[in-house]
Design a protein around this motif. Structure first.
Motif, PDB file in Angstrom:
ATOM      1  N   ASP A  60      -5.999  26.271  16.383  1.00  0.00           N
ATOM      2  CA  ASP A  60      -4.838  26.013  15.531  1.00  0.00           C
ATOM      3  C   ASP A  60      -4.677  24.540  15.157  1.00  0.00           C
ATOM      4  OD1 ASP A  60      -4.072  25.078  18.019  1.00  0.00           O
ATOM      5  OD2 ASP A  60      -2.192  26.215  18.099  1.00  0.00           O
ATOM      6  N   ASN A  61      -5.682  23.721  15.434  1.00  0.00           N
ATOM      7  CA  ASN A  61      -5.610  22.296  15.102  1.00  0.00           C
ATOM      8  C   ASN A  61      -6.240  22.070  13.722  1.00  0.00           C
ATOM      9  OD1 ASN A  61      -5.630  19.525  14.997  1.00  0.00           O
ATOM     10  ND2 ASN A  61      -6.420  19.238  17.072  1.00  0.00           N
ATOM     11  N   ALA A  62      -5.503  22.464  12.688  1.00  0.00           N
ATOM     12  CA  ALA A  62      -6.012  22.417  11.310  1.00  0.00           C
ATOM     13  C   ALA A  62      -6.448  21.026  10.863  1.00  0.00           C
ATOM     14  CB  ALA A  62      -4.985  23.005  10.350  1.00  0.00           C
ATOM     15  N   PRO A  63      -5.685  19.944  11.149  1.00  0.00           N
ATOM     16  CA  PRO A  63      -6.148  18.622  10.702  1.00  0.00           C
ATOM     17  C   PRO A  63      -7.500  18.230  11.320  1.00  0.00           C
ATOM     18  CG  PRO A  63      -3.820  18.543  11.275  1.00  0.00           C
ATOM     19  CD  PRO A  63      -4.331  19.873  11.738  1.00  0.00           C
ATOM     20  N   ALA A  64      -7.675  18.529  12.601  1.00  0.00           N
ATOM     21  CA  ALA A  64      -8.948  18.199  13.249  1.00  0.00           C
ATOM     22  C   ALA A  64     -10.083  19.027  12.662  1.00  0.00           C
ATOM     23  CB  ALA A  64      -8.844  18.426  14.759  1.00  0.00           C
ATOM     24  N   LEU A  65      -9.838  20.315  12.465  1.00  0.00           N
ATOM     25  CA  LEU A  65     -10.865  21.171  11.878  1.00  0.00           C
ATOM     26  C   LEU A  65     -11.291  20.658  10.506  1.00  0.00           C
ATOM     27  CD1 LEU A  65      -9.442  24.634  12.949  1.00  0.00           C
ATOM     28  CD2 LEU A  65     -11.668  23.680  13.616  1.00  0.00           C
ATOM     29  N   ALA A  66     -10.335  20.210   9.711  1.00  0.00           N
ATOM     30  CA  ALA A  66     -10.657  19.703   8.368  1.00  0.00           C
ATOM     31  C   ALA A  66     -11.563  18.480   8.440  1.00  0.00           C
ATOM     32  CB  ALA A  66      -9.372  19.383   7.611  1.00  0.00           C
ATOM     33  N   VAL A  67     -11.243  17.541   9.330  1.00  0.00           N
ATOM     34  CA  VAL A  67     -12.069  16.331   9.400  1.00  0.00           C
ATOM     35  C   VAL A  67     -13.433  16.641  10.019  1.00  0.00           C
ATOM     36  CG1 VAL A  67     -11.273  15.354  11.625  1.00  0.00           C
ATOM     37  CG2 VAL A  67     -11.938  13.830   9.768  1.00  0.00           C
ATOM     38  N   TYR A  68     -13.495  17.558  10.962  1.00  0.00           N
ATOM     39  CA  TYR A  68     -14.800  17.914  11.537  1.00  0.00           C
ATOM     40  C   TYR A  68     -15.686  18.594  10.495  1.00  0.00           C
ATOM     41  CZ  TYR A  68     -12.572  16.887  16.026  1.00  0.00           C
ATOM     42  OH  TYR A  68     -11.918  16.281  17.064  1.00  0.00           O
ATOM     43  N   HIS A  69     -15.116  19.491   9.711  1.00  0.00           N
ATOM     44  CA  HIS A  69     -15.894  20.124   8.633  1.00  0.00           C
ATOM     45  C   HIS A  69     -16.387  19.070   7.638  1.00  0.00           C
ATOM     46  CE1 HIS A  69     -15.537  24.304   9.727  1.00  0.00           C
ATOM     47  NE2 HIS A  69     -14.217  24.227   9.794  1.00  0.00           N
ATOM     48  N   LYS A  70     -15.550  18.094   7.349  1.00  0.00           N
ATOM     49  CA  LYS A  70     -15.904  17.016   6.423  1.00  0.00           C
ATOM     50  C   LYS A  70     -17.168  16.278   6.888  1.00  0.00           C
ATOM     51  CE  LYS A  70     -13.938  12.533   5.208  1.00  0.00           C
ATOM     52  NZ  LYS A  70     -12.708  11.721   5.267  1.00  0.00           N
ATOM     53  N   PHE A  71     -17.345  16.188   8.208  1.00  0.00           N
ATOM     54  CA  PHE A  71     -18.505  15.483   8.758  1.00  0.00           C
ATOM     55  C   PHE A  71     -19.655  16.419   9.128  1.00  0.00           C
ATOM     56  CE2 PHE A  71     -15.526  12.085   8.813  1.00  0.00           C
ATOM     57  CZ  PHE A  71     -16.297  10.950   8.649  1.00  0.00           C
ATOM     58  N   GLY A  72     -19.596  17.655   8.653  1.00  0.00           N
ATOM     59  CA  GLY A  72     -20.719  18.565   8.813  1.00  0.00           C
ATOM     60  C   GLY A  72     -20.725  19.414  10.073  1.00  0.00           C
ATOM     61  N   PHE A  73     -19.630  19.419  10.811  1.00  0.00           N
ATOM     62  CA  PHE A  73     -19.560  20.276  12.001  1.00  0.00           C
ATOM     63  C   PHE A  73     -19.302  21.710  11.567  1.00  0.00           C
ATOM     64  CE2 PHE A  73     -18.807  16.123  13.760  1.00  0.00           C
ATOM     65  CZ  PHE A  73     -19.402  16.166  15.010  1.00  0.00           C
ATOM     66  N   GLU A  74     -19.954  22.639  12.264  1.00  0.00           N
ATOM     67  CA  GLU A  74     -19.793  24.064  11.974  1.00  0.00           C
ATOM     68  C   GLU A  74     -19.361  24.794  13.234  1.00  0.00           C
ATOM     69  OE1 GLU A  74     -23.371  25.590  10.279  1.00  0.00           O
ATOM     70  OE2 GLU A  74     -23.412  24.092   8.680  1.00  0.00           O
ATOM     71  N   ILE A  75     -18.552  25.827  13.047  1.00  0.00           N
ATOM     72  CA  ILE A  75     -18.102  26.642  14.170  1.00  0.00           C
ATOM     73  C   ILE A  75     -19.263  27.514  14.637  1.00  0.00           C
ATOM     74  CG2 ILE A  75     -16.541  28.516  14.878  1.00  0.00           C
ATOM     75  CD1 ILE A  75     -14.538  27.372  12.785  1.00  0.00           C
TER      76      ILE A  75
END
Length: 167
Positions: free
Chosen positions: A124-139
């Motif tokens: 539920d940490n949407a801001p963190a998920l957004a920045v991680y996706h921005k840097f190429g992290f995938e679930i």
């Protein structure tokens, strides 16, 4: 807006790191617990585990963010690092997390021979998920009931980023 300066953490940053991680909006989204002791931060800074690199983000010489990177020490996983990050609640949405991640990714990709960076983040940490996706992290998966937060168990995503291959 003042410039964000990223540098290696120093002993003089102890109290600032403790204060950032004592903020409810920070420990709510990390595995930190309320009321962190200064002694705990002293131990972390004076006696870091092997492979630990710590960065801080500063605005006008005030520490406003922290990233601890841990390079795996097992020879079979020496190409992997994990990290945790915290940003002062009053300084959010200023690019601090992006600046810390950019410096960390550069360090991993160009200086430490790290091919895989792993992290765990609450679902539920949407801001963190957004920045991680921005840097190429995938679930890569979900940990059910991963950690206790505010008296209830919360799920977390396991994410990873791979170093881009040369063309």
């Amino acid at each position: 807006m003042s410039e964000i300066v990223i540098r290696h953490a120093e002993l003089r940053d102890l109290d600032a790191l403790r204060q950032i991680n004592a903020q409810p909006e920070v420990y709510h989204n990390t595995l930190q617990i309320p009321h962190p002791a200064l002694e705990m931060w002293e131990e972390r800074m004076k006696h870091p585990p092997a492979g630990r690199k710590q960065l801080v983000a500063c605005i006008d010489d005030v520490v406003v963010g922290h990233l601890a990177l841990s390079v795996e020490q097992n020879p079979r996983r020496s190409h992997v690092a994990t990290f945790g990050m915290s940003v002062c609640g009053k300084q959010r949405n200023r690019g601090i997390a992006s600046a810390l991640l950019s410096s960390m990714v550069d360090l991993c990709d160009n200086w430490l021979r790290i091919d895989r960076i792993e992290l765990t983040v609450f679902v539920d940490n949407a801001p963190a998920l957004a920045v991680y996706h921005k840097f190429g992290f995938e679930i890569e998966g979900t940990g059910k009931n991963y950690a206790l937060r505010d008296g209830q168990y919360v799920d977390a995503y396991f994410m990873a980023r791979f170093k881009p291959t040369a063309k």
